[in-house]
Design a protein around this motif. Structure first.
Motif, PDB file in Angstrom:
ATOM      1  N   CYS A   1       0.823  -1.213   0.000  1.00  0.00           N
ATOM      2  CA  CYS A   1       0.000   0.000   0.000  1.00  0.00           C
ATOM      3  C   CYS A   1       0.856   1.261   0.000  1.00  0.00           C
ATOM      4  CB  CYS A   1      -0.941  -0.004   1.211  1.00  0.00           C
ATOM      5  SG  CYS A   1      -2.364  -1.111   1.045  1.00  0.00           S
ATOM      6  N   VAL A   2       1.923   1.255   0.789  1.00  0.00           N
ATOM      7  CA  VAL A   2       2.812   2.411   0.865  1.00  0.00           C
ATOM      8  C   VAL A   2       3.503   2.645  -0.475  1.00  0.00           C
ATOM      9  CG1 VAL A   2       4.902   3.332   1.947  1.00  0.00           C
ATOM     10  CG2 VAL A   2       3.173   2.189   3.354  1.00  0.00           C
ATOM     11  N   ALA A   3       3.938   1.553  -1.117  1.00  0.00           N
ATOM     12  CA  ALA A   3       4.618   1.667  -2.409  1.00  0.00           C
ATOM     13  C   ALA A   3       3.663   2.208  -3.480  1.00  0.00           C
ATOM     14  CB  ALA A   3       5.174   0.310  -2.830  1.00  0.00           C
ATOM     15  N   ILE A   4       2.406   1.766  -3.448  1.00  0.00           N
ATOM     16  CA  ILE A   4       1.419   2.265  -4.414  1.00  0.00           C
ATOM     17  C   ILE A   4       1.178   3.761  -4.197  1.00  0.00           C
ATOM     18  CG2 ILE A   4      -1.003   2.145  -5.118  1.00  0.00           C
ATOM     19  CD1 ILE A   4      -0.885  -0.864  -4.498  1.00  0.00           C
ATOM     20  N   ALA A   5       1.036   4.166  -2.937  1.00  0.00           N
ATOM     21  CA  ALA A   5       0.806   5.582  -2.620  1.00  0.00           C
ATOM     22  C   ALA A   5       1.972   6.454  -3.068  1.00  0.00           C
ATOM     23  CB  ALA A   5       0.576   5.742  -1.119  1.00  0.00           C
ATOM     24  N   ASP A   6       3.178   5.905  -3.010  1.00  0.00           N
ATOM     25  CA  ASP A   6       4.375   6.659  -3.408  1.00  0.00           C
ATOM     26  C   ASP A   6       4.660   6.561  -4.899  1.00  0.00           C
ATOM     27  OD1 ASP A   6       4.668   7.349  -0.781  1.00  0.00           O
ATOM     28  OD2 ASP A   6       6.185   5.830  -0.333  1.00  0.00           O
ATOM     29  N   GLY A   7       3.866   5.769  -5.617  1.00  0.00           N
ATOM     30  CA  GLY A   7       4.043   5.633  -7.056  1.00  0.00           C
ATOM     31  C   GLY A   7       5.223   4.787  -7.469  1.00  0.00           C
ATOM     32  N   ARG A   8       5.627   3.823  -6.626  1.00  0.00           N
ATOM     33  CA  ARG A   8       6.802   3.021  -6.955  1.00  0.00           C
ATOM     34  C   ARG A   8       6.538   1.511  -6.902  1.00  0.00           C
ATOM     35  NH1 ARG A   8       8.653   1.502  -1.936  1.00  0.00           N
ATOM     36  NH2 ARG A   8       7.984   2.789  -0.159  1.00  0.00           N
ATOM     37  N   TYR A   9       5.268   1.098  -6.932  1.00  0.00           N
ATOM     38  CA  TYR A   9       4.960  -0.329  -6.946  1.00  0.00           C
ATOM     39  C   TYR A   9       5.013  -0.820  -8.386  1.00  0.00           C
ATOM     40  CZ  TYR A   9       2.749  -4.748  -5.667  1.00  0.00           C
ATOM     41  OH  TYR A   9       2.489  -6.084  -5.445  1.00  0.00           O
ATOM     42  N   MET A  10       5.763  -1.884  -8.639  1.00  0.00           N
ATOM     43  CA  MET A  10       6.059  -2.321 -10.001  1.00  0.00           C
ATOM     44  C   MET A  10       4.823  -2.773 -10.775  1.00  0.00           C
ATOM     45  SD  MET A  10       9.611  -4.444  -9.531  1.00  0.00           S
ATOM     46  CE  MET A  10       9.613  -4.864 -11.277  1.00  0.00           C
ATOM     47  N   ASP A  11       3.841  -3.310 -10.083  1.00  0.00           N
ATOM     48  CA  ASP A  11       2.674  -3.858 -10.772  1.00  0.00           C
ATOM     49  C   ASP A  11       1.500  -2.890 -10.847  1.00  0.00           C
ATOM     50  OD1 ASP A  11       3.858  -6.272 -11.415  1.00  0.00           O
ATOM     51  OD2 ASP A  11       3.338  -7.187  -9.488  1.00  0.00           O
ATOM     52  N   VAL A  12       1.729  -1.639 -10.472  1.00  0.00           N
ATOM     53  CA  VAL A  12       0.738  -0.582 -10.694  1.00  0.00           C
ATOM     54  C   VAL A  12       1.379   0.437 -11.625  1.00  0.00           C
ATOM     55  CG1 VAL A  12      -0.650   1.251  -9.675  1.00  0.00           C
ATOM     56  CG2 VAL A  12      -0.411  -0.930  -8.477  1.00  0.00           C
ATOM     57  N   LEU A  13       0.903   0.467 -12.863  1.00  0.00           N
ATOM     58  CA  LEU A  13       1.512   1.331 -13.871  1.00  0.00           C
ATOM     59  C   LEU A  13       0.558   2.481 -14.205  1.00  0.00           C
ATOM     60  CD1 LEU A  13       2.227  -1.893 -14.636  1.00  0.00           C
ATOM     61  CD2 LEU A  13       3.723  -0.720 -16.235  1.00  0.00           C
ATOM     62  N   GLU A  14       1.043   3.696 -14.021  1.00  0.00           N
ATOM     63  CA  GLU A  14       0.245   4.882 -14.318  1.00  0.00           C
ATOM     64  C   GLU A  14       0.713   5.499 -15.632  1.00  0.00           C
ATOM     65  OE1 GLU A  14      -0.394   7.665 -11.171  1.00  0.00           O
ATOM     66  OE2 GLU A  14      -0.246   6.140  -9.593  1.00  0.00           O
ATOM     67  N   MET A  15      -0.252   5.821 -16.483  1.00  0.00           N
ATOM     68  CA  MET A  15       0.069   6.345 -17.812  1.00  0.00           C
ATOM     69  C   MET A  15      -0.786   7.574 -18.085  1.00  0.00           C
ATOM     70  SD  MET A  15      -0.576   4.321 -21.392  1.00  0.00           S
ATOM     71  CE  MET A  15      -1.124   5.209 -22.847  1.00  0.00           C
ATOM     72  N   ASP A  16      -0.158   8.625 -18.605  1.00  0.00           N
ATOM     73  CA  ASP A  16      -0.881   9.849 -18.975  1.00  0.00           C
ATOM     74  C   ASP A  16      -1.193   9.793 -20.455  1.00  0.00           C
ATOM     75  OD1 ASP A  16      -1.958  12.351 -19.216  1.00  0.00           O
ATOM     76  OD2 ASP A  16      -0.035  13.413 -19.130  1.00  0.00           O
ATOM     77  N   ALA A  17      -2.483   9.630 -20.782  1.00  0.00           N
ATOM     78  CA  ALA A  17      -2.872   9.486 -22.183  1.00  0.00           C
ATOM     79  C   ALA A  17      -2.674  10.773 -22.969  1.00  0.00           C
ATOM     80  CB  ALA A  17      -4.335   9.039 -22.271  1.00  0.00           C
ATOM     81  N   ALA A  18      -2.574  11.901 -22.287  1.00  0.00           N
ATOM     82  CA  ALA A  18      -2.383  13.167 -22.992  1.00  0.00           C
ATOM     83  C   ALA A  18      -1.047  13.195 -23.723  1.00  0.00           C
ATOM     84  CB  ALA A  18      -2.472  14.334 -22.015  1.00  0.00           C
ATOM     85  N   SER A  19      -0.032  12.543 -23.167  1.00  0.00           N
ATOM     86  CA  SER A  19       1.292  12.530 -23.788  1.00  0.00           C
ATOM     87  C   SER A  19       1.662  11.155 -24.349  1.00  0.00           C
ATOM     88  CB  SER A  19       2.357  12.971 -22.771  1.00  0.00           C
ATOM     89  OG  SER A  19       2.269  12.211 -21.586  1.00  0.00           O
ATOM     90  N   ASN A  20       0.789  10.158 -24.138  1.00  0.00           N
ATOM     91  CA  ASN A  20       1.015   8.815 -24.679  1.00  0.00           C
ATOM     92  C   ASN A  20      -0.275   8.332 -25.331  1.00  0.00           C
ATOM     93  OD1 ASN A  20       3.806   7.977 -23.354  1.00  0.00           O
ATOM     94  ND2 ASN A  20       2.571   8.930 -21.755  1.00  0.00           N
ATOM     95  N   ARG A  21      -0.682   9.041 -26.390  1.00  0.00           N
ATOM     96  CA  ARG A  21      -2.026   8.851 -26.916  1.00  0.00           C
ATOM     97  C   ARG A  21      -2.106   8.005 -28.180  1.00  0.00           C
ATOM     98  NH1 ARG A  21      -3.576  13.001 -30.661  1.00  0.00           N
ATOM     99  NH2 ARG A  21      -5.673  12.902 -29.770  1.00  0.00           N
ATOM    100  N   GLY A  22      -0.955   7.562 -28.697  1.00  0.00           N
ATOM    101  CA  GLY A  22      -0.958   6.861 -29.972  1.00  0.00           C
ATOM    102  C   GLY A  22      -1.143   5.366 -29.853  1.00  0.00           C
TER     103      GLY A  22
END
Length: 468
Positions: free
Chosen positions: A85-106
């Motif tokens: 849970c702590v790793a997910i909150a800090d954005g460093r858990y390997m199996d939770v991948l966050e992607m910004d479609a505004a800059s990765n839209r293709g």
């Protein structure tokens, strides 16, 4: 006084980490419903939609924790304290991948994502993909994503977030569990700020907190950022401190400005705006404050059906100020759209009053029977459209034009009706290129169609060049 969050901003420090901390009550209840089923029976895709700053990314991370947490509570909610849970909150858990479609839209980015989905999770039983601003994806990318949503591997969970759900294909929406976000209510915002005030030991008046929430426009992020901004003040934080720090306007300033507008005193209203700028008051915040007050008056008048309680031109005023608000972002001079709205509103009234004086004059009354044409005598509906009526509703004509041709509507804002006679409406433009544009046959026919729709009378349109 600043406490534990001196290294990180308030918004990052106090972002909800567990389900119970989600301040948006309706969203919290929607996520709680997921706890009623085993993880294996939960939907594999979620769509979070709503305005910015309402907690979509935060909720997406809580949903990720719901699947990955190793020490869930008795009701199945994530604990928020285990290593995962702590790793997910800090954005460093390997199996939770966050992607910004505004800059990765293709399509290439989505294909790469799809290839990675086929691989088993590195640490736990699930792999969670959080795609922010998903509406920014191209059509090809959406098609590729759709194939993945239709046949996902058992370990894949998708959380899509967007501020514009209308742009997402229905085929994608139909394969997601939809959780709508609305602008946060004042109690929800107050609850969120109260938690920070307590932890940071900030001395602030409740009225000052209420002012901050009222200025946040339903956004948790904006409310928390404003609180952090005023927290640097030494001593107790009052309403006056908030107004000065956030460049907000006092209610007396707003009331004076609106009173000048109601009286159609354009000069005084423009001086109010200049004083506003000199004092460093945020024009956008001031305009929102005015619109909130006008909306309150409008609703009150309709609900109580009081005639004469508010000026008859209130709807026109609200419309013009709302349009000015929309133009603030693109204006090179922040206060210019508001000044233009004031000038147009006051000038429109002046034209209407002048026309009433002309129509009411004894000479006009005596001559009117003589000036009737053969067509008017034989056609009872002829002459229903008058210059006075057209001047009064000129803004409505422009509004009706917008869906057909936005640029023509913009040009029409710089014109005025000059004459209505013998089935011909004469429009006065003050720039040569405006006259040439409006004189195009198809444009004149379009304007004529709008006039027929609004006033029930078929007319021809002519455009002349006037002097400014």
């Amino acid at each position: 006084m600043l406490g534990a969050s001196t290294v990180m901003s308030f918004y990052r420090t106090y972002r909800p980490r567990v389900l119970e901390e989600i301040d948006n009550a309706s969203v919290r209840q929607s996520v709680e419903l997921l706890l009623t089923k085993p993880k294996s029976q939960l939907p594999h895709a979620y769509l979070l939609s709503g305005p910015k700053g309402t907690g979509k990314t935060t909720t997406a991370r809580v949903i990720a924790k719901l699947f990955i947490c190793m020490k869930p509570k008795k009701n199945g909610a994530p604990c928020g304290t285990c290593a995962e849970c702590v790793a997910i909150a800090d954005g460093r858990y390997m199996d939770v991948l966050e992607m910004d479609a505004a800059s990765n839209r293709g399509i290439d980015e989505i294909r790469s994502l799809r290839d990675g989905i086929a691989l088993a999770p590195s640490l736990g039983a699930y792999k969670v993909y959080i795609i922010d601003e998903v509406h920014m994806l191209t059509n090809e990318a959406f098609n590729a994503l759709l194939k993945t949503l239709e046949e996902p591997p058992p370990h894949a969970i998708f959380v899509l977030a967007t501020t514009d759900p209308q742009k997402i294909p229905g085929t994608v929406v139909s394969r997601c569990q939809h959780i709508p976000f609305v602008r946060a209510s004042t109690p929800d915002l107050m609850h969120a700020l109260a938690r920070i005030v307590k932890e940071e030991k900030i001395s602030i008046d409740e009225e000052a907190l209420t002012l901050i929430t009222g200025n946040a426009e339903g956004s948790f992020r904006d409310a928390v950022k404003s609180l952090e901004q005023v927290s640097f003040h030494k001593g107790n934080i009052s309403v006056a401190v908030v107004q000065k720090t956030l460049a907000l306007s006092e209610s007396s300033r707003r009331e004076t400005f609106l009173a000048h507008l109601v009286a159609h005193d354009g000069g005084a209203a423009l001086r109010d705006i200049q004083k506003l700028v000199q004092d460093g008051v945020d024009t956008k915040a001031f305009l929102v404050d005015c619109l909130i007050e006008l909306e309150r008056r409008l609703v009150s008048d309709v609900m109580t059906k009081k005639e004469g309680a508010i000026p008859s031109g209130l709807r026109d005023l609200v419309s013009r100020l709302t349009q000015a608000y929309g133009e603030l972002r693109s204006s090179p001079i922040p206060q210019l759209p508001l000044e233009l709205a004031v000038v147009e509103y006051c000038e429109n009234k002046a034209i209407s009053i002048k026309q009433k004086e002309i129509n009411a004059s004894p000479i006009t009354s005596r001559l009117s029977p003589v000036n009737k044409t053969h067509e008017e005598i034989n056609n009872p509906t002829a002459g229903l459209l008058t210059l006075e009526k057209l001047s009064e509703h000129w803004h409505d004509v422009i509004d009706e034009l917008k869906p057909f041709n936005h640029s023509v509507a913009g040009v029409m804002r710089s014109t005025r009706p000059k004459d209505v006679r013998n089935g011909i409406v004469t429009i006065e433009a003050f720039y040569k290129f405006h006259q040439e544009k409006l004189s195009e046959t198809k444009i004149k026919e379009m304007i004529g169609t709008i006039l027929n729709k609004l006033f029930g009378e078929k007319v021809k349109v002519e455009v002349v060049l006037g002097k400014k």
